[in-house]
Motif scaffolding. Structure first.
Motif, PDB file in Angstrom:
ATOM      1  N   LYS A 240       0.826  -1.202   0.000  1.00 36.29           N
ATOM      2  CA  LYS A 240       0.000   0.000   0.000  1.00 36.29           C
ATOM      3  C   LYS A 240       0.869   1.265   0.000  1.00 36.29           C
ATOM      4  CE  LYS A 240      -4.204  -1.754   2.248  1.00 36.29           C
ATOM      5  NZ  LYS A 240      -5.200  -1.156   1.374  1.00 36.29           N
ATOM      6  N   ASP A 241       1.944   1.240  -0.786  1.00 36.27           N
ATOM      7  CA  ASP A 241       2.875   2.356  -0.927  1.00 36.27           C
ATOM      8  C   ASP A 241       3.587   2.720   0.369  1.00 36.27           C
ATOM      9  OD1 ASP A 241       2.287   2.699  -3.659  1.00 36.27           O
ATOM     10  OD2 ASP A 241       0.503   3.874  -3.156  1.00 36.27           O
ATOM     11  N   LYS A 242       3.610   1.777   1.305  1.00 39.32           N
ATOM     12  CA  LYS A 242       4.317   1.996   2.563  1.00 39.32           C
ATOM     13  C   LYS A 242       5.340   0.880   2.779  1.00 39.32           C
ATOM     14  CE  LYS A 242       0.828   4.632   5.135  1.00 39.32           C
ATOM     15  NZ  LYS A 242       0.084   4.726   6.426  1.00 39.32           N
ATOM     16  N   THR A 243       6.337   1.171   3.589  1.00 38.52           N
ATOM     17  CA  THR A 243       7.354   0.175   3.907  1.00 38.52           C
ATOM     18  C   THR A 243       6.799  -0.826   4.917  1.00 38.52           C
ATOM     19  OG1 THR A 243       9.160   1.731   3.525  1.00 38.52           O
ATOM     20  CG2 THR A 243       9.648  -0.183   4.906  1.00 38.52           C
ATOM     21  N   LEU A 244       6.943  -2.104   4.602  1.00 36.96           N
ATOM     22  CA  LEU A 244       6.495  -3.168   5.497  1.00 36.96           C
ATOM     23  C   LEU A 244       7.716  -3.985   5.916  1.00 36.96           C
ATOM     24  CD1 LEU A 244       3.985  -4.721   6.708  1.00 36.96           C
ATOM     25  CD2 LEU A 244       4.288  -6.299   4.791  1.00 36.96           C
ATOM     26  N   LYS A 245       8.091  -3.901   7.195  1.00 37.60           N
ATOM     27  CA  LYS A 245       9.203  -4.687   7.722  1.00 37.60           C
ATOM     28  C   LYS A 245       8.687  -6.049   8.174  1.00 37.60           C
ATOM     29  CE  LYS A 245      12.118  -0.872   9.353  1.00 37.60           C
ATOM     30  NZ  LYS A 245      12.811  -0.286  10.537  1.00 37.60           N
ATOM     31  N   ASN A 267      -7.513 -11.971   5.306  1.00 38.59           N
ATOM     32  CA  ASN A 267      -7.800 -10.754   6.058  1.00 38.59           C
ATOM     33  C   ASN A 267      -8.133 -11.031   7.524  1.00 38.59           C
ATOM     34  OD1 ASN A 267      -7.484  -8.294   4.421  1.00 38.59           O
ATOM     35  ND2 ASN A 267      -8.971  -9.291   3.067  1.00 38.59           N
ATOM     36  N   LYS A 268      -7.763 -12.223   7.999  1.00 33.79           N
ATOM     37  CA  LYS A 268      -8.023 -12.571   9.408  1.00 33.79           C
ATOM     38  C   LYS A 268      -6.797 -13.165  10.094  1.00 33.79           C
ATOM     39  CE  LYS A 268     -12.980 -13.505   8.775  1.00 33.79           C
ATOM     40  NZ  LYS A 268     -14.048 -14.552   8.855  1.00 33.79           N
ATOM     41  N   THR A 269      -6.258 -14.238   9.510  1.00 32.63           N
ATOM     42  CA  THR A 269      -5.228 -14.997  10.220  1.00 32.63           C
ATOM     43  C   THR A 269      -3.915 -15.144   9.470  1.00 32.63           C
ATOM     44  OG1 THR A 269      -6.092 -17.075   9.328  1.00 32.63           O
ATOM     45  CG2 THR A 269      -6.947 -16.344  11.473  1.00 32.63           C
ATOM     46  N   LEU A 279       5.897 -19.955  -1.024  1.00 39.25           N
ATOM     47  CA  LEU A 279       5.213 -18.882  -0.318  1.00 39.25           C
ATOM     48  C   LEU A 279       5.931 -18.540   0.987  1.00 39.25           C
ATOM     49  CD1 LEU A 279       1.545 -20.212  -0.656  1.00 39.25           C
ATOM     50  CD2 LEU A 279       2.528 -18.265  -1.902  1.00 39.25           C
ATOM     51  N   ILE A 280       5.978 -17.261   1.285  1.00 43.26           N
ATOM     52  CA  ILE A 280       6.448 -16.776   2.584  1.00 43.26           C
ATOM     53  C   ILE A 280       5.214 -16.396   3.392  1.00 43.26           C
ATOM     54  CG2 ILE A 280       7.523 -14.813   3.766  1.00 43.26           C
ATOM     55  CD1 ILE A 280       9.593 -16.731   2.842  1.00 43.26           C
ATOM     56  N   SER A 281       5.050 -17.031   4.541  1.00 46.39           N
ATOM     57  CA  SER A 281       3.934 -16.730   5.432  1.00 46.39           C
ATOM     58  C   SER A 281       4.440 -15.850   6.572  1.00 46.39           C
ATOM     59  CB  SER A 281       3.343 -18.029   5.990  1.00 46.39           C
ATOM     60  OG  SER A 281       2.230 -17.756   6.809  1.00 46.39           O
ATOM     61  N   VAL A 282       3.958 -14.626   6.627  1.00 47.94           N
ATOM     62  CA  VAL A 282       4.446 -13.641   7.594  1.00 47.94           C
ATOM     63  C   VAL A 282       3.838 -13.907   8.974  1.00 47.94           C
ATOM     64  CG1 VAL A 282       4.591 -11.185   8.137  1.00 47.94           C
ATOM     65  CG2 VAL A 282       4.685 -11.937   5.754  1.00 47.94           C
ATOM     66  N   LEU A 283       4.684 -13.865   9.998  1.00 47.34           N
ATOM     67  CA  LEU A 283       4.230 -14.078  11.375  1.00 47.34           C
ATOM     68  C   LEU A 283       4.265 -12.802  12.207  1.00 47.34           C
ATOM     69  CD1 LEU A 283       6.079 -17.432  12.151  1.00 47.34           C
ATOM     70  CD2 LEU A 283       3.741 -17.121  11.296  1.00 47.34           C
ATOM     71  N   GLU A 284       5.305 -11.987  11.998  1.00 46.81           N
ATOM     72  CA  GLU A 284       5.448 -10.750  12.760  1.00 46.81           C
ATOM     73  C   GLU A 284       5.965  -9.663  11.830  1.00 46.81           C
ATOM     74  OE1 GLU A 284       7.154  -9.418  17.164  1.00 46.81           O
ATOM     75  OE2 GLU A 284       7.788 -11.304  16.257  1.00 46.81           O
ATOM     76  N   GLU A 297      -3.093  -9.532  14.498  1.00 45.71           N
ATOM     77  CA  GLU A 297      -3.383  -8.198  15.027  1.00 45.71           C
ATOM     78  C   GLU A 297      -3.299  -7.168  13.902  1.00 45.71           C
ATOM     79  OE1 GLU A 297      -1.656  -5.017  18.364  1.00 45.71           O
ATOM     80  OE2 GLU A 297      -0.644  -6.948  18.038  1.00 45.71           O
ATOM     81  N   PHE A 298      -2.314  -7.331  13.041  1.00 43.08           N
ATOM     82  CA  PHE A 298      -2.142  -6.431  11.905  1.00 43.08           C
ATOM     83  C   PHE A 298      -3.355  -6.473  10.984  1.00 43.08           C
ATOM     84  CE2 PHE A 298      -0.771  -6.190   7.404  1.00 43.08           C
ATOM     85  CZ  PHE A 298      -0.347  -4.873   7.360  1.00 43.08           C
TER      86      PHE A 298
END
Length: 304
Positions: A240-245, A267-269, A279-284, A297-298
């Motif tokens: 969304k045009d923002k930096t995501l670490k 959009n939930k989990t 695939l890379i599954s993001v946790l934090e 939470e994100f």
């Protein structure tokens, strides 16, 4: 044997503490000058300075290591040997000052991963083993004659932070072993094997461009990049045009039809990014302007 200790971050504190616990005579501690830090620009002291002051040790904080006043004061300490752990490059008139020389603790198995960021690059490159080395300083960085080394395994899910903490502990122990051997005169200097210089892996300083994730790379490489830059400075992409670490993730190697960089989410989990072969599954993670948080939470606050 009188020792001058040089270091700045937490990694060095563990070694300084170990030397004091082993009853070595620390006649002075050299560390970085205090500097403004954080949003409030409050004056911040190095971790080594805070610990040294707590222990009542003499502390010097030179801005320039060739400053005549600093050199005069350093010489007056009359050290037999100097110990360097996570400090800056020393000029020859400093490292060559004490009669027994200056030794350095380095967080790799030298001659591999010479440079400023050996812990990060070992994980980024998918290494299975790492370790610590002690050696005498010479003119070129991390090239002096080796004294002792200790290895350890890198676990599949270790981050740079995990490896840092492990090497910090075994490094402190290796430093004590090294100094006891030097004090007793029971050590052997081993020249670093450099006849295959083109096969040596380097560990240069990490820059922002090194942290940008390329989703068209193999999923294993992306996973290693995320681990190797966590918790600092952190691998990132744009969302969304923002930096995501991304601080923590899992990797799944599989055939996929999605274009590299595609976002998959309920959009939930879960939040996943497509790579070349999995695939890379993001946790934090942490989106620009937000705090660091778990993925569920994100997703409660961001609609993708």
């Amino acid at each position: 044997m009188k020792i001058v200790f040089m270091g700045t971050p937490d990694f060095a504190v563990a070694s300084l503490r170990a030397l004091l616990d082993a009853d070595f005579d620390i006649v002075g501690v050299i560390t970085a000058p205090d500097k403004p830090a954080g949003r409030g620009q409050k004056i911040s002291e190095s971790a080594v300075k805070r610990f040294a002051v707590e222990k009542g040790l003499k502390v010097l904080q030179p801005v320039k290591l060739k400053d005549p006043d600093f050199l005069k004061e350093l010489k007056s300490l009359d050290a037999d040997i100097q110990v360097v752990v996570a400090f800056r490059m020393l000029p020859e008139l400093v490292w060559n000052m004490p009669p027994k020389g200056t030794i350095n603790l380095h967080a790799s198995l030298l001659p591999q991963y010479r440079g400023a960021a050996p812990i990060n690059w070992a994980i980024i490159n998918g290494e299975k083993r790492s370790g610590v080395s002690t050696f005498f300083l010479k003119q070129e960085i991390d090239t002096g004659d080796l004294l002792f080394a200790e290895e350890l395994d890198i676990e599949e899910d270790d981050t740079a932070g995990d490896l840092h903490d492990k090497l910090m502990v075994i490094g402190a122990g290796l430093l004590v072993k090294t100094l006891k051997a030097i004090e007793a005169g029971k050590y052997k200097e081993i020249p670093q094997n450099t006849h295959q210089e083109n096969e040596l892996k380097k560990a240069p300083k990490i820059f922002r461009e090194d942290c940008l994730i390329s989703w068209d790379r193999p999923v294993k490489d992306v996973y290693n990049l995320i681990r190797g830059l966590s918790p600092h400075p952190a691998a990132f992409c744009h969302l969304k045009d923002k930096t995501l670490k991304i601080y923590s993730a899992t990797a799944e190697e599989k055939e996929i039809n999605d274009k590299p960089g595609s976002v998959l989410t309920d959009n939930k989990t879960y939040l996943k990014f497509a790579c070349r072969d999995g695939l890379i599954s993001v946790l934090e993670l942490q989106l620009e302007g937000k705090k660091r948080m778990k993925v569920d939470e994100f997703l409660r606050g961001v609609r993708l």
